[in-house]
Write a protein that holds these residues in place. Structure first.
Motif, PDB file in Angstrom:
ATOM      1  N   ASN A 155      65.121  41.845  51.153  1.00 47.25           N
ATOM      2  CA  ASN A 155      65.443  42.238  52.535  1.00 47.25           C
ATOM      3  C   ASN A 155      65.074  43.681  52.860  1.00 47.25           C
ATOM      4  O   ASN A 155      65.221  44.116  54.006  1.00 47.25           O
ATOM      5  CB  ASN A 155      66.931  41.999  52.840  1.00 47.25           C
ATOM      6  N   GLN A 313      64.887  48.403  57.982  1.00 50.60           N
ATOM      7  CA  GLN A 313      64.170  47.511  57.081  1.00 50.60           C
ATOM      8  C   GLN A 313      62.701  47.890  56.962  1.00 50.60           C
ATOM      9  O   GLN A 313      62.109  47.799  55.885  1.00 50.60           O
ATOM     10  CB  GLN A 313      64.293  46.069  57.596  1.00 50.60           C
ATOM     11  N   ASP A 375      64.941  45.981  63.292  1.00 49.22           N
ATOM     12  CA  ASP A 375      64.761  46.610  61.981  1.00 49.22           C
ATOM     13  C   ASP A 375      66.076  46.955  61.292  1.00 49.22           C
ATOM     14  O   ASP A 375      66.108  47.084  60.066  1.00 49.22           O
ATOM     15  CB  ASP A 375      63.937  47.895  62.122  1.00 49.22           C
ATOM     16  N   GLU A 378      69.772  43.264  63.102  1.00 50.74           N
ATOM     17  CA  GLU A 378      69.604  41.840  62.811  1.00 50.74           C
ATOM     18  C   GLU A 378      69.423  41.559  61.319  1.00 50.74           C
ATOM     19  O   GLU A 378      70.061  40.637  60.786  1.00 50.74           O
ATOM     20  CB  GLU A 378      68.439  41.281  63.632  1.00 50.74           C
ATOM     21  N   PRO A 379      68.592  42.318  60.594  1.00 51.76           N
ATOM     22  CA  PRO A 379      68.466  42.045  59.151  1.00 51.76           C
ATOM     23  C   PRO A 379      69.783  42.264  58.403  1.00 51.76           C
ATOM     24  O   PRO A 379      70.096  41.516  57.470  1.00 51.76           O
ATOM     25  CB  PRO A 379      67.391  43.041  58.692  1.00 51.76           C
ATOM     26  N   ARG A 382      72.002  39.249  59.083  1.00 54.20           N
ATOM     27  CA  ARG A 382      71.556  38.040  58.376  1.00 54.20           C
ATOM     28  C   ARG A 382      71.959  38.071  56.907  1.00 54.20           C
ATOM     29  O   ARG A 382      72.236  37.027  56.311  1.00 54.20           O
ATOM     30  CB  ARG A 382      70.032  37.898  58.490  1.00 54.20           C
ATOM     31  N   LYS A 383      71.997  39.258  56.318  1.00 55.97           N
ATOM     32  CA  LYS A 383      72.306  39.381  54.891  1.00 55.97           C
ATOM     33  C   LYS A 383      73.778  39.683  54.636  1.00 55.97           C
ATOM     34  O   LYS A 383      74.166  39.936  53.490  1.00 55.97           O
ATOM     35  CB  LYS A 383      71.441  40.487  54.267  1.00 55.97           C
TER      36      LYS A 383
END
Length: 437
Positions: A155, A313, A375, A378-379, A382-383
């Motif tokens: 990720n 990210q 960036d 959202e990442p 999700r994790k």
């Protein structure tokens, strides 16, 4: 052959725009320095088992930069492991003196936090080879770069508290470098190293190999099948992996060193007009004001891009197949229209923007806020990682936008960045936890 490897070979066969030679000569090897730079003026050939300066036995490869290869060596005098940096023959001859001056400076308090993040030079010498005379210096070994940590993670994110601590230390290091009258000149997360959290010196060479693997080699081959020149080794050494994926790093692991001072300079003593920082973090004045010397604000722009990459990210500006025009386009999408004298000078605007800076037939065209969500937020969501709350987000925006002003003179100084809300309330407190540990 996988797609990535095929693409590497395809691109290797086209003319190299940033090289003295017209074509790439050697099959590229992933994770290895540019092989065409084994030439007169370039890299010195080193391999496992070599004894450098009749003192340092090379046992593994740590990595490489544009102007050096870095080796893990056993100091035969005191039995400790060191990092031996072997510079290209045409590297900056002032790098050693600049780095020594920074690590040994008496111009600031001996307790300066940023000073502790500059590698201390333990030894310095020259070696002679077929490619020229090569400056070498010895420091403590590091674990990996922040870029390598991200590459090792699916990720590509640091835990939020780790990102805060890393950002704080990088700004402290840059503020210290600037306070000593130097511009780093090549700020990006590939030049920010993580210190080793354990003592390698407790391991013999055999134990090192057992724990981290034997040295790995790959044969070097020319595309045309001709024999290798005497300027290049017959085998490339693949770097050892001492690191950890970015999302697995703990706060106690997040101690940094700012490395690679090969592009460093003092603006009061030397004028520098060209930036060699990667395009994604290169200050725009290097393109649009090439007649004006670079100075401390050029570091601030690259620092802002690096902080985004630490917190988020991906890079703020898309570096995939980057060109000067594509990066300028990205900058305008995120930050707004260029200063007018730059805007009308930029020929590439015509098929991308209207005269008043509105995008033409481009999708996606990502705003600053969209980049932040895509960036960073959202990442993380999700994790299952911590999201950045609105108050902290606003403080990050304010800090980064003070650094990413198009006009160099409008950018905040490193000292001002250390005093900003996000540093004081979020980043520096995380670094203080590391210091207490």
């Amino acid at each position: 052959m996988n797609y990535l490897r095929a693409e590497q070979l395809r691109r290797a066969c086209v003319p190299a725009l940033d090289d003295d030679s017209s074509y790439h000569l050697y099959e590229p090897i992933e994770g290895v320095e540019k092989l065409e730079s084994y030439r007169v003026g370039g890299y010195h050939s080193i391999t496992i088992g070599d004894h450098i300066h009749n003192r340092y036995q090379v046992v593994q490869k740590l990595g490489h930069g544009t102007y050096s290869t870095i080796w893990l060596a056993r100091d035969q005098k005191d039995g400790k492991y060191v990092a031996a940096k072997v510079c290209t023959a045409d590297s900056n001859p002032h790098e050693f003196s600049d780095l020594s001056g920074l690590s040994n400076s008496q111009k600031s308090s001996s307790t300066s936090l940023g000073k502790t993040m500059i590698p201390s030079v333990q030894d310095r010498f020259d070696i002679q080879g077929p490619n020229g005379a090569h400056s070498c210096y010895v420091t403590i070994p590091s674990r990996m770069s922040l870029s390598e940590a991200k590459d090792a993670s699916y990720n590509r994110l640091f835990q939020l508290e780790v990102a805060r601590a890393l950002a704080a230390q990088l700004v402290l290091a840059v503020e210290y470098v600037h306070s000593q009258g130097f511009v780093h000149g090549d700020l990006h997360i590939g030049n920010v190293l993580l210190q080793l959290p354990f003592d390698l010196n407790q391991l013999s060479v055999e134990e090192l190999y057992k724990q981290y693997g034997e040295p790995e080699f790959e044969a070097i081959r020319r595309f045309d099948g001709q024999p290798l020149s005497p300027y290049i080794p017959s085998r490339a050494v693949l770097p050892i992996w001492l690191g950890e994926a970015s999302d697995k790093l703990k706060l106690s692991d997040a101690k940094v060193l700012l490395s690679d001072f090969g592009e460093a300079f003092s603006p009061t003593k030397q004028q520098r007009f060209k930036s060699h920082t990667p395009l994604v973090g290169r200050p725009p004045e290097a393109r649009f004001e090439p007649h004006k010397p670079l100075s401390f604000p050029s570091d601030i722009w690259s620092l802002g891009c690096s902080l985004w990459n630490i917190i988020g990210q991906n890079s703020l500006f898309d570096g995939m197949f980057a060109t000067e025009d594509s990066i300028t386009c990205e900058q305008v999408d995120a930050l707004g229209i260029l200063p007018l004298e730059w805007w009308y000078k930029w020929e590439g605007r015509h098929d991308r923007f209207t005269e008043d800076g509105k995008p033409i037939n481009r999708d996606p065209c990502r705003s600053w806020e969209e980049r932040f969500d895509q960036d960073m937020q959202e990442p993380r969501q999700r994790k299952g990682m911590s999201r950045i709350e609105p108050t902290e987000r606003d403080a990050i925006f304010k800090m980064l936008k003070s650094m990413l002003k198009f006009r160099p003179g409008d950018r905040a100084s490193a000292k001002q960045i250390l005093e900003c809300e996000w540093m004081v309330q979020w980043a520096l407190p995380e670094y203080e936890k590391i210091r207490r540990i």
